[in-house]
Design an enzyme around this catalytic site. Structure first.
Site, PDB file in Angstrom:
ATOM      1  N   SER A  43      46.556  49.454  38.433  1.00 45.87           N
ATOM      2  CA  SER A  43      48.346  48.991  37.874  1.00 45.87           C
ATOM      3  C   SER A  43      48.640  48.301  36.913  1.00 45.87           C
ATOM      4  O   SER A  43      48.797  47.135  37.560  1.00 45.87           O
ATOM      5  CB  SER A  43      48.629  48.647  39.039  1.00 45.87           C
ATOM      6  N   HIS A 155      46.306  52.755  44.152  1.00 45.40           N
ATOM      7  CA  HIS A 155      44.912  52.006  45.042  1.00 45.40           C
ATOM      8  C   HIS A 155      44.301  52.775  45.510  1.00 45.40           C
ATOM      9  O   HIS A 155      43.439  52.519  46.040  1.00 45.40           O
ATOM     10  CB  HIS A 155      44.829  50.619  45.101  1.00 45.40           C
ATOM     11  N   GLN A 163      51.513  48.862  47.448  1.00 49.62           N
ATOM     12  CA  GLN A 163      50.079  48.935  47.594  1.00 49.62           C
ATOM     13  C   GLN A 163      48.865  48.116  47.222  1.00 49.62           C
ATOM     14  O   GLN A 163      48.397  48.629  47.925  1.00 49.62           O
ATOM     15  CB  GLN A 163      50.573  48.427  45.640  1.00 49.62           C
ATOM     16  N   GLU A 164      49.648  47.073  48.544  1.00 50.99           N
ATOM     17  CA  GLU A 164      48.570  46.100  48.991  1.00 50.99           C
ATOM     18  C   GLU A 164      49.074  45.530  49.952  1.00 50.99           C
ATOM     19  O   GLU A 164      50.711  45.200  49.740  1.00 50.99           O
ATOM     20  CB  GLU A 164      48.488  45.290  47.910  1.00 50.99           C
ATOM     21  N   GLU A 205      40.227  48.204  46.562  1.00 58.27           N
ATOM     22  CA  GLU A 205      39.908  47.109  46.366  1.00 58.27           C
ATOM     23  C   GLU A 205      39.788  46.749  47.877  1.00 58.27           C
ATOM     24  O   GLU A 205      38.967  45.552  48.728  1.00 58.27           O
ATOM     25  CB  GLU A 205      41.091  45.688  46.470  1.00 58.27           C
ATOM     26  N   ASP A 242      52.468  43.107  48.101  1.00 61.85           N
ATOM     27  CA  ASP A 242      52.473  43.523  47.236  1.00 61.85           C
ATOM     28  C   ASP A 242      52.930  45.477  46.581  1.00 61.85           C
ATOM     29  O   ASP A 242      51.942  46.041  46.593  1.00 61.85           O
ATOM     30  CB  ASP A 242      51.083  43.666  45.803  1.00 61.85           C
ATOM     31  N   GLU A 288      54.390  40.422  46.585  1.00 65.58           N
ATOM     32  CA  GLU A 288      53.812  39.863  44.563  1.00 65.58           C
ATOM     33  C   GLU A 288      55.106  41.542  44.385  1.00 65.58           C
ATOM     34  O   GLU A 288      55.229  42.689  45.064  1.00 65.58           O
ATOM     35  CB  GLU A 288      52.877  40.012  44.901  1.00 65.58           C
ATOM     36  N   ASP A 315      53.683  39.399  39.358  1.00 67.29           N
ATOM     37  CA  ASP A 315      52.660  40.237  38.518  1.00 67.29           C
ATOM     38  C   ASP A 315      52.660  40.270  36.864  1.00 67.29           C
ATOM     39  O   ASP A 315      52.865  40.423  36.212  1.00 67.29           O
ATOM     40  CB  ASP A 315      51.892  40.954  39.445  1.00 67.29           C
ATOM     41  N   LYS A 340      45.578  36.160  36.165  1.00 64.48           N
ATOM     42  CA  LYS A 340      44.941  37.042  36.227  1.00 64.48           C
ATOM     43  C   LYS A 340      44.588  36.993  34.952  1.00 64.48           C
ATOM     44  O   LYS A 340      45.045  36.981  33.459  1.00 64.48           O
ATOM     45  CB  LYS A 340      45.795  38.446  36.698  1.00 64.48           C
ATOM     46  N   HIS A 368      41.830  38.228  41.723  1.00 65.82           N
ATOM     47  CA  HIS A 368      40.871  39.203  41.342  1.00 65.82           C
ATOM     48  C   HIS A 368      41.573  40.545  39.821  1.00 65.82           C
ATOM     49  O   HIS A 368      43.195  40.493  40.619  1.00 65.82           O
ATOM     50  CB  HIS A 368      40.077  40.475  41.992  1.00 65.82           C
ATOM     51  N   ARG A 369      41.170  41.846  39.869  1.00 66.24           N
ATOM     52  CA  ARG A 369      41.737  43.061  39.009  1.00 66.24           C
ATOM     53  C   ARG A 369      40.987  44.282  40.657  1.00 66.24           C
ATOM     54  O   ARG A 369      39.601  44.257  41.105  1.00 66.24           O
ATOM     55  CB  ARG A 369      41.226  43.188  37.937  1.00 66.24           C
ATOM     56  N   SER A 370      41.389  44.678  40.005  1.00 70.67           N
ATOM     57  CA  SER A 370      41.073  46.602  41.201  1.00 70.67           C
ATOM     58  C   SER A 370      40.088  46.581  40.598  1.00 70.67           C
ATOM     59  O   SER A 370      38.417  47.215  41.603  1.00 70.67           O
ATOM     60  CB  SER A 370      42.289  46.985  41.541  1.00 70.67           C
ATOM     61  N   LYS A 391      43.477  36.849  45.771  1.00 70.52           N
ATOM     62  CA  LYS A 391      43.877  37.576  46.591  1.00 70.52           C
ATOM     63  C   LYS A 391      42.666  38.046  45.352  1.00 70.52           C
ATOM     64  O   LYS A 391      41.996  37.841  44.719  1.00 70.52           O
ATOM     65  CB  LYS A 391      44.409  38.635  46.871  1.00 70.52           C
TER      66      LYS A 391
HETATM   67  P1  PGA Z   1      45.667  45.806  39.695  1.00 73.60           P
HETATM   68  O1  PGA Z   1      45.686  45.742  40.666  1.00 73.60           O
HETATM   69  O2  PGA Z   1      43.748  45.450  39.093  1.00 73.60           O
HETATM   70  O3  PGA Z   1      45.273  47.463  39.554  1.00 73.60           O
HETATM   71  O4  PGA Z   1      46.366  45.628  38.418  1.00 73.60           O
HETATM   72  C1  PGA Z   1      46.413  44.175  41.198  1.00 73.60           C
HETATM   73  C2  PGA Z   1      47.730  43.708  41.349  1.00 73.60           C
HETATM   74  O5  PGA Z   1      48.353  45.024  40.792  1.00 73.60           O
HETATM   75  O6  PGA Z   1      48.436  43.242  41.970  1.00 73.60           O
HETATM   76 ZN    ZN Z   2      50.268  43.049  41.731  1.00 67.25          ZN
END
Ligand code: PGA
Ligand code: ZN
Length: 423
Positions: A43, A155, A163-164, A205, A242, A288, A315, A340, A368-370, A391
């Site tokens: 994302s 995800h 998403q999170e 994740e 998030d 987020e 982000d 990131k 991190h990243r997904s 995270k």
């Molecule tokens: P991504 O997701 O690593 O797929 O971008 C992480 C996030 O959105 O924080």
């Molecule tokens: Zn994010």
């Protein structure tokens, strides 16, 4: 000179989603030999530094042979012979020879791998752990692990729009205990899901991705798991969200469509109101990307409403880029930036983003990243930056656990010096 770079090379490897990524090798004159591997997002923000992909048939177009060749040729030629402790000079030189705004010629994946490997090689050569090499002797705070235990949005293939959903053990006495609090919660959550006939398969994740009937059911089940695990929601463990709202804003312009739950179209104000209700009702400590990256005005409104009570993190809005963070500080768009490394593409620029946040009295949230590898650079980086939280996914999937285990090691190594506090 023992820290002089003798050779630089790269290899195409696979990330945790089975997609190609870059592993870079750096060797110094004293024989130090290291590697570093680059993560990859799903994302992603529009303004992220560009991951160079080959196109064509191999790996559905996702091959990274061009990025690998750029490391092996242009970058290797340019930086061989330089002193690995000159991180900034090396990163700036790579930016210069790339010559684009967004690292699209050589690839942020080519540049970041080298940047990380150079830092790692220098730290080993001078005899310091990476967190101390990058953060100095003050780097003693081990971050609160914001553990992403339910995955939705891009995800996961389920009916959750956000998403999170992260469990945040800020009430624990130390990292080791904090990690235990949320790992136990993860296991209790698994048994609750099982008992309800819901899937316990995990998303990218490592969080569960069951077909909850609604977004609310997701957060309420997490709160139930926190309590059943013996912890007090809001005291021992709070929740960080998030939305990754780009994924529910088809034009990333502030018009929303909650496609996964079927809740349908929403205006920016309606989404802010929905998230505001959640903040009132649930023990949420951080949010987020509550809005999409085109919705600066929505971010400003959200922060005006909630910025005194919770951490509001940009982000996709900021993409770890000081150009956008600066605008966010001026406009009051958030009070924290996600950091990131591969969004911006060098260690030096990531540190500059952190510094800008610090100077503005903002927080910054290391991430991190997904798509990840088992590289643990992120764990050391988070301790070095002293941001208090990170995270790095759930209590499953080796590429996530590798970072947690490295943080356990760092806390152990720091002994009585180790600190653990949310703010
Ligand atoms: P991504 O997701 O690593 O797929 O971008 C992480 C996030 O959105 O924080
Ligand atoms: Zn994010």
């Amino acid at each position: 000179m023992k820290t002089q770079i003798r050779s630089v090379s790269a290899l195409e490897i696979l990330d945790s989603r089975g997609n190609p990524t870059v592993r870079t090798f750096v060797e110094l004159e004293d024989g130090t030999k290291v590697s570093a591997s680059v993560p990859s997002g799903a994302s992603t923000g529009e303004n992220e530094a560009v991951e160079l992909r080959d196109g064509g048939k191999r790996y559905g177009g996702k091959g990274v042979e061009k990025a690998v060749a750029n490391v092996n040729n242009e970058i290797a030629e340019a930086i061989s012979g330089m002193d690995a402790t000159d991180q900034k000079a090396i990163d700036m030189l790579m930016i210069e020879i790339d010559g684009t705004e967004n690292k699209s010629r050589l690839g942020a994946n080519a540049i970041l791998g080298v940047s990380m490997a150079v830092a790692r090689a220098a730290s080993i050569s001078v005899g310091l752990p990476l967190y101390k090499y990058l953060g100095g002797s003050d780097a003693v705070r081990v971050p609160v692990p914001c553990m992403n235990i339910v995955n939705g949005g891009e995800h996961a293939d389920n009916s959750v729009d956000f998403q999170e959903f992260m469990a945040v053990p800020h009430g624990a006495p130390g990292f080791r205990e904090g990690l235990r609090y949320v790992a136990e919660t993860f296991h209790v959550l698994k048994s609750i899901l099982k008992s309800r006939g819901l899937s316990t398969g995990v998303g990218d994740e490592g969080g569960f991705a069951p077909d909850f009937k609604s977004n609310e059911e997701a957060i309420e089940t997490i709160i139930e798991a926190i309590e059943k695990a013996g912890y007090k929601p809001g005291v021992d463990i709070s929740i960080a969200m998030d939305t990754a709202a780009n994924s529910i804003s088809p034009g990333i312009d502030g018009n929303y469509d909650l496609i996964w739950s079927g809740k349908g179209k929403m205006t920016s104000d309606e989404l802010i109101a929905l998230e505001g209700e959640w903040i009132k009702k649930y023990p949420i400590i951080l949010w987020e990307d509550p809005l999409s990256e085109g919705d600066w005005e929505g971010f400003r409104k959200f922060t005006a409403l909630h910025g005194n009570d919770i951490e509001v993190v940009g982000d996709d809005l900021f993409v770890t880029n000081t150009k956008y963070i600066k605008r966010g500080i001026e406009e009051g768009s958030a009070n924290s930036a996600l950091i990131k490394l591969n969004q911006i593409g060098t260690v030096t620029e990531s540190i500059e983003a952190v510094k800008m946040c610090r100077e503005a009295g903002w927080r910054y949230f290391i991430s991190h990243r997904s798509g990840e590898t088992s590289d643990t650079f992120l764990a050391d980086f988070a301790v070095a930056m002293d941001g208090g939280h990170l995270k790095t996914g759930s209590a499953s999937r080796g590429e996530r656990i590798a970072k947690y285990n490295r943080l356990l090691e760092i806390e152990h190594e720091l002994k009585g010096l180790a600190e653990y506090r949310w703010k």
